[in-house]
Scaffold this active site. Sequence first.
Site, PDB file in Angstrom:
ATOM      1  N   LYS A  64       0.791  -1.233   0.104  1.00 26.72           N
ATOM      2  CA  LYS A  64       0.009   0.011  -0.081  1.00 26.72           C
ATOM      3  C   LYS A  64       0.828   1.156   0.065  1.00 26.72           C
ATOM      4  O   LYS A  64       0.641   2.152  -0.738  1.00 26.72           O
ATOM      5  CB  LYS A  64      -0.783  -0.070   1.143  1.00 26.72           C
ATOM      6  CG  LYS A  64      -1.875   0.951   1.302  1.00 26.72           C
ATOM      7  CD  LYS A  64      -2.692   1.070   2.453  1.00 26.72           C
ATOM      8  CE  LYS A  64      -4.045   0.227   2.735  1.00 26.72           C
ATOM      9  NZ  LYS A  64      -5.079   0.748   1.516  1.00 26.72           N
ATOM     10  N   ARG A  90     -11.167   1.366  -1.417  1.00 23.56           N
ATOM     11  CA  ARG A  90     -10.169   1.199  -0.955  1.00 23.56           C
ATOM     12  C   ARG A  90      -9.675   1.808   0.206  1.00 23.56           C
ATOM     13  O   ARG A  90     -10.185   3.225   0.214  1.00 23.56           O
ATOM     14  CB  ARG A  90      -9.027   1.606  -2.114  1.00 23.56           C
ATOM     15  CG  ARG A  90      -7.643   0.872  -1.914  1.00 23.56           C
ATOM     16  CD  ARG A  90      -6.877   1.107  -3.178  1.00 23.56           C
ATOM     17  NE  ARG A  90      -7.304  -0.036  -3.883  1.00 23.56           N
ATOM     18  CZ  ARG A  90      -7.181  -1.239  -3.889  1.00 23.56           C
ATOM     19  NH1 ARG A  90      -6.258  -1.654  -3.096  1.00 23.56           N
ATOM     20  NH2 ARG A  90      -7.586  -2.167  -4.780  1.00 23.56           N
ATOM     21  N   ASN A 106     -14.989  11.626   2.108  1.00 27.24           N
ATOM     22  CA  ASN A 106     -15.753  10.610   1.596  1.00 27.24           C
ATOM     23  C   ASN A 106     -17.228  10.662   1.744  1.00 27.24           C
ATOM     24  O   ASN A 106     -17.798  11.439   2.747  1.00 27.24           O
ATOM     25  CB  ASN A 106     -15.371   9.357   2.460  1.00 27.24           C
ATOM     26  CG  ASN A 106     -15.983   7.870   1.842  1.00 27.24           C
ATOM     27  OD1 ASN A 106     -16.030   7.812   0.817  1.00 27.24           O
ATOM     28  ND2 ASN A 106     -16.268   7.189   2.638  1.00 27.24           N
ATOM     29  N   HIS A 108     -20.761   8.271   1.916  1.00 30.95           N
ATOM     30  CA  HIS A 108     -21.142   6.787   2.124  1.00 30.95           C
ATOM     31  C   HIS A 108     -22.740   6.728   2.310  1.00 30.95           C
ATOM     32  O   HIS A 108     -23.319   7.618   2.468  1.00 30.95           O
ATOM     33  CB  HIS A 108     -20.394   6.470   3.783  1.00 30.95           C
ATOM     34  CG  HIS A 108     -20.945   4.832   3.811  1.00 30.95           C
ATOM     35  ND1 HIS A 108     -20.268   3.974   3.222  1.00 30.95           N
ATOM     36  CD2 HIS A 108     -21.899   4.361   4.665  1.00 30.95           C
ATOM     37  CE1 HIS A 108     -20.777   2.722   3.755  1.00 30.95           C
ATOM     38  NE2 HIS A 108     -21.777   3.098   4.626  1.00 30.95           N
TER      39      HIS A 108
HETATM   40  C1  GRF Z   1     -21.876   6.030  -3.657  1.00 30.60           C
HETATM   41  O1  GRF Z   1     -23.265   5.499  -3.424  1.00 30.60           O
HETATM   42  C2  GRF Z   1     -21.286   6.153  -2.526  1.00 30.60           C
HETATM   43  O2  GRF Z   1     -21.922   6.669  -1.362  1.00 30.60           O
HETATM   44  C3  GRF Z   1     -20.343   4.993  -2.016  1.00 30.60           C
HETATM   45  O3  GRF Z   1     -20.224   4.340  -3.374  1.00 30.60           O
HETATM   46  C4  GRF Z   1     -21.144   5.036  -4.534  1.00 30.60           C
HETATM   47  C5  GRF Z   1     -20.342   5.331  -5.595  1.00 30.60           C
HETATM   48  O4  GRF Z   1     -21.238   5.683  -6.624  1.00 30.60           O
HETATM   49  N1  GRF Z   1     -19.139   5.284  -1.480  1.00 30.60           N
HETATM   50  P1  GRF Z   1     -20.658   6.577  -7.980  1.00 30.60           P
HETATM   51  O5  GRF Z   1     -19.676   5.919  -8.651  1.00 30.60           O
HETATM   52  O6  GRF Z   1     -20.418   7.921  -7.632  1.00 30.60           O
HETATM   53  O7  GRF Z   1     -21.860   6.506  -9.029  1.00 30.60           O
END
Ligand code: GRF
Length: 194
Positions: A64, A90, A106, A108
């Site tokens: 990594k 990752r 990030n 989520h």
């Molecule tokens: C999203 O739902 C995000 O929350 C998660 O991965 C997905 C990515 O979707 N971490 P995209 O590639 O932006 O369409």
Amino acid sequence: MSKVKAAVFASGTGSNFVAMMNCKELACEIVLLVCDKPGASVIEKAKYFGVQTFVLNPKAFNDKREYETEVLRAVREVGAEWIFLAGYMRLIGHTLLNAYEEKILNIHPSLLPSFPGKDAIGQALAAGAEITGVTVHYIDEGMDTGPIIAQKQVKVLPEDTEETLKYRIQKAEHVLYPEVINQVVRKERLWPVE
Ligand code: GRF
């Protein structure tokens, strides 16, 4: 005045990347896409928007640290001050965390700390949750554990499938992520509220 520069890290479809690019008032300029999955469709999207891409296969590196050193070089080379993870599958390691302390966000697809990790939408459905949502948070070394900046609720409907719920969750993401990016970059939000 030129905008602050940022890099997006993504591994998949890139709908959040597109939402950032389509946001006319985005407070920063996305100057680089880092992608760890050669062939991911986000790469074509970046090319469409004229954003430089840096695609590399982590398997080509011994560990990594070596992989992230290469990523760090690319991100620094374009002068990115921020890193936005958008479906980057990752965990971020110490090489990037140390270099971009409190500068990596990030998104989520759940109301963290509920349903961290993979398949957050499937987890919410399996748990019979009536409300789920999306979270934007700072990154730390854990899996979806960094300090939360903002959340938006999404109701789970009795007839929801993974597909229909994902659709509404992603709609919420595409609004929330650019909003939070702007607040954080403009320093309107200095640190997450408890
Ligand atoms: C999203 O739902 C995000 O929350 C998660 O991965 C997905 C990515 O979707 N971490 P995209 O590639 O932006 O369409």
